[in-house]
Structure formats: C-alpha cells, structure tokens
Design a protein around this motif. Structure first.
Motif, PDB file in Angstrom:
ATOM      1  N   LYS A   1       0.831  -1.206   0.000  1.00  0.00           N
ATOM      2  CA  LYS A   1       0.000   0.000   0.000  1.00  0.00           C
ATOM      3  C   LYS A   1       0.868   1.260   0.000  1.00  0.00           C
ATOM      4  CE  LYS A   1      -3.799   2.183   2.463  1.00  0.00           C
ATOM      5  NZ  LYS A   1      -4.678   2.140   3.617  1.00  0.00           N
ATOM      6  N   ASN A   2       1.957   1.250   0.788  1.00  0.00           N
ATOM      7  CA  ASN A   2       2.872   2.389   0.817  1.00  0.00           C
ATOM      8  C   ASN A   2       3.504   2.639  -0.543  1.00  0.00           C
ATOM      9  OD1 ASN A   2       2.537   3.323   3.375  1.00  0.00           O
ATOM     10  ND2 ASN A   2       4.297   2.236   4.223  1.00  0.00           N
ATOM     11  N   GLN A   3       3.887   1.584  -1.211  1.00  0.00           N
ATOM     12  CA  GLN A   3       4.490   1.709  -2.539  1.00  0.00           C
ATOM     13  C   GLN A   3       3.488   2.312  -3.524  1.00  0.00           C
ATOM     14  OE1 GLN A   3       7.594   1.226  -2.995  1.00  0.00           O
ATOM     15  NE2 GLN A   3       7.722   1.420  -5.206  1.00  0.00           N
ATOM     16  N   PHE A   4       2.238   1.869  -3.453  1.00  0.00           N
ATOM     17  CA  PHE A   4       1.201   2.403  -4.328  1.00  0.00           C
ATOM     18  C   PHE A   4       0.988   3.900  -4.067  1.00  0.00           C
ATOM     19  CE2 PHE A   4      -3.293   3.542  -4.902  1.00  0.00           C
ATOM     20  CZ  PHE A   4      -3.399   3.371  -6.281  1.00  0.00           C
ATOM     21  N   LEU A   5       0.958   4.306  -2.788  1.00  0.00           N
ATOM     22  CA  LEU A   5       0.781   5.717  -2.446  1.00  0.00           C
ATOM     23  C   LEU A   5       1.950   6.571  -2.932  1.00  0.00           C
ATOM     24  CD1 LEU A   5      -0.777   5.523   1.130  1.00  0.00           C
ATOM     25  CD2 LEU A   5      -1.900   6.188  -1.004  1.00  0.00           C
ATOM     26  N   LYS A   6       3.158   6.047  -2.836  1.00  0.00           N
ATOM     27  CA  LYS A   6       4.330   6.774  -3.339  1.00  0.00           C
ATOM     28  C   LYS A   6       4.236   6.982  -4.841  1.00  0.00           C
ATOM     29  CE  LYS A   6       7.670   5.411   0.179  1.00  0.00           C
ATOM     30  NZ  LYS A   6       8.902   4.698   0.468  1.00  0.00           N
ATOM     31  N   ILE A   7       3.847   5.951  -5.554  1.00  0.00           N
ATOM     32  CA  ILE A   7       3.712   6.055  -7.015  1.00  0.00           C
ATOM     33  C   ILE A   7       2.593   7.035  -7.367  1.00  0.00           C
ATOM     34  CG2 ILE A   7       3.060   4.786  -9.102  1.00  0.00           C
ATOM     35  CD1 ILE A   7       4.502   2.341  -7.848  1.00  0.00           C
ATOM     36  N   LEU A   8       1.478   6.956  -6.662  1.00  0.00           N
ATOM     37  CA  LEU A   8       0.362   7.862  -6.902  1.00  0.00           C
ATOM     38  C   LEU A   8       0.761   9.320  -6.631  1.00  0.00           C
ATOM     39  CD1 LEU A   8      -2.641   8.172  -7.635  1.00  0.00           C
ATOM     40  CD2 LEU A   8      -3.147   7.910  -5.192  1.00  0.00           C
ATOM     41  N   ASN A   9       1.452   9.550  -5.534  1.00  0.00           N
ATOM     42  CA  ASN A   9       1.927  10.904  -5.220  1.00  0.00           C
ATOM     43  C   ASN A   9       2.887  11.417  -6.286  1.00  0.00           C
ATOM     44  OD1 ASN A   9       0.423  11.236  -2.899  1.00  0.00           O
ATOM     45  ND2 ASN A   9       2.039  10.476  -1.554  1.00  0.00           N
ATOM     46  N   PHE A  10       3.759  10.563  -6.755  1.00  0.00           N
ATOM     47  CA  PHE A  10       4.702  10.942  -7.804  1.00  0.00           C
ATOM     48  C   PHE A  10       3.960  11.321  -9.085  1.00  0.00           C
ATOM     49  CE2 PHE A  10       7.473   9.852 -11.401  1.00  0.00           C
ATOM     50  CZ  PHE A  10       8.537  10.710 -11.132  1.00  0.00           C
ATOM     51  N   ILE A  11       2.986  10.519  -9.457  1.00  0.00           N
ATOM     52  CA  ILE A  11       2.193  10.801 -10.666  1.00  0.00           C
ATOM     53  C   ILE A  11       1.428  12.113 -10.522  1.00  0.00           C
ATOM     54  CG2 ILE A  11       0.227  10.006 -12.043  1.00  0.00           C
ATOM     55  CD1 ILE A  11       1.244   7.114 -11.500  1.00  0.00           C
ATOM     56  N   LEU A  12       0.827  12.330  -9.353  1.00  0.00           N
ATOM     57  CA  LEU A  12       0.099  13.585  -9.110  1.00  0.00           C
ATOM     58  C   LEU A  12       1.035  14.789  -9.157  1.00  0.00           C
ATOM     59  CD1 LEU A  12      -2.402  12.515  -6.302  1.00  0.00           C
ATOM     60  CD2 LEU A  12      -2.920  12.998  -8.713  1.00  0.00           C
ATOM     61  N   ALA A  13       2.237  14.642  -8.630  1.00  0.00           N
ATOM     62  CA  ALA A  13       3.215  15.735  -8.677  1.00  0.00           C
ATOM     63  C   ALA A  13       3.610  16.052 -10.114  1.00  0.00           C
ATOM     64  CB  ALA A  13       4.445  15.379  -7.847  1.00  0.00           C
ATOM     65  N   ILE A  14       3.826  15.029 -10.916  1.00  0.00           N
ATOM     66  CA  ILE A  14       4.172  15.229 -12.330  1.00  0.00           C
ATOM     67  C   ILE A  14       3.029  15.928 -13.065  1.00  0.00           C
ATOM     68  CG2 ILE A  14       4.657  14.040 -14.512  1.00  0.00           C
ATOM     69  CD1 ILE A  14       7.029  14.095 -12.582  1.00  0.00           C
ATOM     70  N   ILE A  15       1.800  15.520 -12.780  1.00  0.00           N
ATOM     71  CA  ILE A  15       0.630  16.151 -13.415  1.00  0.00           C
ATOM     72  C   ILE A  15       0.542  17.619 -13.003  1.00  0.00           C
ATOM     73  CG2 ILE A  15      -1.903  16.188 -13.465  1.00  0.00           C
ATOM     74  CD1 ILE A  15      -1.775  13.092 -13.305  1.00  0.00           C
ATOM     75  N   ALA A  16       0.757  17.910 -11.720  1.00  0.00           N
ATOM     76  CA  ALA A  16       0.698  19.296 -11.230  1.00  0.00           C
ATOM     77  C   ALA A  16       1.769  20.152 -11.892  1.00  0.00           C
ATOM     78  CB  ALA A  16       0.846  19.318  -9.714  1.00  0.00           C
TER      79      ALA A  16
END
Length: 190
Positions: free
Chosen positions: A2-17
């Motif tokens: 779950k932590n790995q998924f959240l890190k990837i999701l946060n990274f993707i959201l940061a790239i989108i922002a």
C-alpha cells in the motif's frame, strides 16, 4: 504494498501538477504567476498557523520569530500578487509588485537572520508583542509603498529593473548566506 502504491500515486500527481503549471505558463504568464504565488502564500499562512497554535509548546524562539513573521510575509506576498501588472486591482501604478517583492524578501531574510542569531537565547519571546512589532513594520512598508510613495522604485517602464532592485537582490542573498552560516554554527541548538 500500500505504501508503494501511495508513493507512485503521489509521484504521478506531482508530475501532473508540474505539467499543468508549465502549461499554464505557456497559456498565460499572469495565470501561472498567480497560481505560484497563491501556493507560496498558503504555505506562509500555514507556517504561521502551525507556529501560532504551538506557541505554548515551543521552547525555541526561532520557531516563534519565524512562524509569526510568515503571516506578514504572506500578507506582503498577497499584495505583491494583487498588484502585479495586468491584475487591474491597483490602477494608479503598475510597478507596486516589484516594490512589495523586494520589501517582503528583505523582511523575510532579516527575520531569518535574527531568528538564527537568537536560537540559543533562553529568554522567552512574547508572541503578542512580537506580532505587534511585525504589524508596525508591515504597516510602515505598506505606507511607504502605497501612500507616502517613498519606497525606492524597482522597475522603470522601457528601462527595466533599477539598480536598487538589482543590488537589493544581492544584499538579500548575502543576508541569507549569513543566516546559513549562523545556522551552521548553531545547528546543535535545534
């Protein structure tokens, strides 16, 4: 997992922002500038709120000095954003934004320097008196720019940045370097 998924999701959201911010800068610089400044203003006010609500627990004057100052720095930055050329809020003069920017950066750098110098002080700072001092300084800055019009000009249309603005940027950098030096000396106080 779950932590790995959240890190990837946060990274993707940061790239989108970042991509959206970049796209907004291509579309309209005023839009980009307003979004970027709003983000920094929110951070300044959040730093203030966290420190103000933690005052009774803080044993370090640094956090009180800096935390309360960021309310006023955010206030100056808010006016900087509203006075930016093209915003059509202050119509009598297009270059208040440069003056407010320099004033806020001087205020910020000097407060950081004072805070790092006083980090070892055992004397407790009175947050209400400090708030009053900062309020007076901010009021004087605003009056010097908007009412008295004695704050040095930072930009001249057709010419560009004034020597005052250019030299001020160097002075602010030197103040910040001095702050870093004092922080290094006092790092164990944190």
């Amino acid at each position: 997992m779950k932590n790995q998924f959240l890190k990837i999701l946060n990274f993707i959201l940061a790239i989108i922002a970042i991509a959206l911010l970049y796209e907004s800068s291509l579309y309209n610089y005023l839009l980009f500038h307003t979004i970027a400044e709003t983000f920094s203003i929110c951070i300044a006010f959040t730093v203030f709120l966290l420190s103000w609500n933690s005052i009774r627990y803080l044993k370090n004057n640094y956090l009180i000095l800096v935390g309360i100052a960021y309310f006023f720095i955010g206030f100056l930055d808010l006016f900087h954003t509203m006075s930016y050329k093209g915003m059509q809020i202050f119509k009598d003069y297009d270059y208040y934004a440069n003056q407010l920017w320099i004033a806020a950066r001087y205020f910020e750098s000097i407060i950081l320097l004072i805070a790092f110098i006083s980090v070892r002080s055992k004397k407790k700072v009175n947050p209400y008196i400090l708030f009053g001092y900062y309020c007076i300084v901010t009021t004087l800055i605003m009056l010097s720019i908007f009412v008295w019009k004695i704050f040095p000009v930072c930009f001249i249309d057709g010419v560009g940045l004034t020597p005052f603005k250019k030299y001020s940027e160097y002075i602010i950098c030197l103040i910040l370097l001095a702050s870093i030096s004092i922080l290094t000396i006092n790092k164990d106080a944190f």
